[in-house]
Design a protein around this motif. Sequence first.
Motif, PDB file in Angstrom:
ATOM      1  N   LEU A 229       0.844  -1.283   0.092  1.00  0.00           N
ATOM      2  CA  LEU A 229       0.090  -0.115  -0.013  1.00  0.00           C
ATOM      3  C   LEU A 229       0.992   1.220   0.103  1.00  0.00           C
ATOM      4  O   LEU A 229       0.659   2.258  -0.710  1.00  0.00           O
ATOM      5  CB  LEU A 229      -0.847  -0.137   1.318  1.00  0.00           C
ATOM      6  N   GLY A 230       2.106   1.133   0.793  1.00  0.00           N
ATOM      7  CA  GLY A 230       2.832   2.480   0.930  1.00  0.00           C
ATOM      8  C   GLY A 230       3.445   2.642  -0.424  1.00  0.00           C
ATOM      9  O   GLY A 230       3.679   3.606  -0.932  1.00  0.00           O
ATOM     10  N   GLY A 231       3.878   1.584  -1.016  1.00  0.00           N
ATOM     11  CA  GLY A 231       4.467   1.500  -2.157  1.00  0.00           C
ATOM     12  C   GLY A 231       3.766   2.038  -3.303  1.00  0.00           C
ATOM     13  O   GLY A 231       4.133   2.993  -4.229  1.00  0.00           O
ATOM     14  N   LEU A 232       2.343   1.608  -3.513  1.00  0.00           N
ATOM     15  CA  LEU A 232       1.493   2.236  -4.614  1.00  0.00           C
ATOM     16  C   LEU A 232       1.213   3.637  -4.239  1.00  0.00           C
ATOM     17  O   LEU A 232       1.195   4.565  -5.149  1.00  0.00           O
ATOM     18  CB  LEU A 232       0.269   1.204  -4.396  1.00  0.00           C
ATOM     19  N   MET A 233       0.912   4.013  -2.882  1.00  0.00           N
ATOM     20  CA  MET A 233       0.910   5.594  -2.849  1.00  0.00           C
ATOM     21  C   MET A 233       1.913   6.321  -3.172  1.00  0.00           C
ATOM     22  O   MET A 233       1.702   7.413  -3.639  1.00  0.00           O
ATOM     23  CB  MET A 233       0.313   5.596  -1.405  1.00  0.00           C
ATOM     24  N   ALA A 234       3.258   5.899  -3.014  1.00  0.00           N
ATOM     25  CA  ALA A 234       4.498   6.522  -3.285  1.00  0.00           C
ATOM     26  C   ALA A 234       4.402   6.719  -4.910  1.00  0.00           C
ATOM     27  O   ALA A 234       5.042   7.594  -5.269  1.00  0.00           O
ATOM     28  CB  ALA A 234       5.733   5.859  -2.664  1.00  0.00           C
ATOM     29  N   GLU A 235       3.983   5.862  -5.588  1.00  0.00           N
ATOM     30  CA  GLU A 235       3.944   5.864  -7.136  1.00  0.00           C
ATOM     31  C   GLU A 235       2.856   6.929  -7.580  1.00  0.00           C
ATOM     32  O   GLU A 235       2.907   7.212  -8.785  1.00  0.00           O
ATOM     33  CB  GLU A 235       3.626   4.693  -7.607  1.00  0.00           C
TER      34      GLU A 235
END
Length: 253
Positions: A229-235
């Motif tokens: 989730l954190g990775g997707l939001m960072a993208e």
Amino acid sequence: MIEVRELRETAEFQRVNTLFDDIWHFSPAEPPVTLELMRVLSHIGGYVAGAFDGDRLVGASVGLLAAGGVLHSHVTGVTAGGAGLELKLHQRRWALERGIDRVTWTYDPLVRRNAHFNLAKLGARPQEYLPCFYGVMEDAINRGDESDRLLTVWPLTAPHVEALARREARATPVPRDAAVALADEGGRPVRGPADAETVLVAVPADVESLRRTDPGLAKAWRLAVREVLGGLMAEGRQVTGFAGRSWYVVRKA
């Protein structure tokens, strides 16, 4: 019937401290908010409110005015069903009366009931994933866990928020071709493809119990949700809701 009102007296702030301690069991040196701070916030125009069932305090919320004309809801705790919603609706009315159209707060992305309440019942939307925001916490609920949080924005005048404030039920749409980027398989996090237009990210059924019964598995969920989730939001992807009381719905911007 739950009644919500602003709090202004020292004795009321003492009751809030007792309520919060009953919920979180913080150490005496680490309360979420002090009596003195509540006194100051109430005096200078901040938000300090309590929810009452008769004479019994069953919920409280403390908020600070932030840069950009925003109310930041620092801490909210309740001990009775329905008090949380009444507190947030009171907070919404309070903000709008003062020309404030956004409220922000942080919450633990692993706690399903909070994700459902914040996104599905209120219409708030996560804006930023904050790893270990408060460090490792030592209260009874969070002890030993890293304090990842979602910074969440509540756009008070958005049409979907206004509809929810009128108690109109609204389901989060999930496209048929949504991919499962993180699944709950037998209680364990299992990663999947994350390249679809819409992806789903699961969270555990009860992470608070899991911290006590299987800390290793609770940590595995923490890291998996942080990375997916954190990775997707960072993208730059956007969380558009919480579906089925189980999944974050994440779409490409």
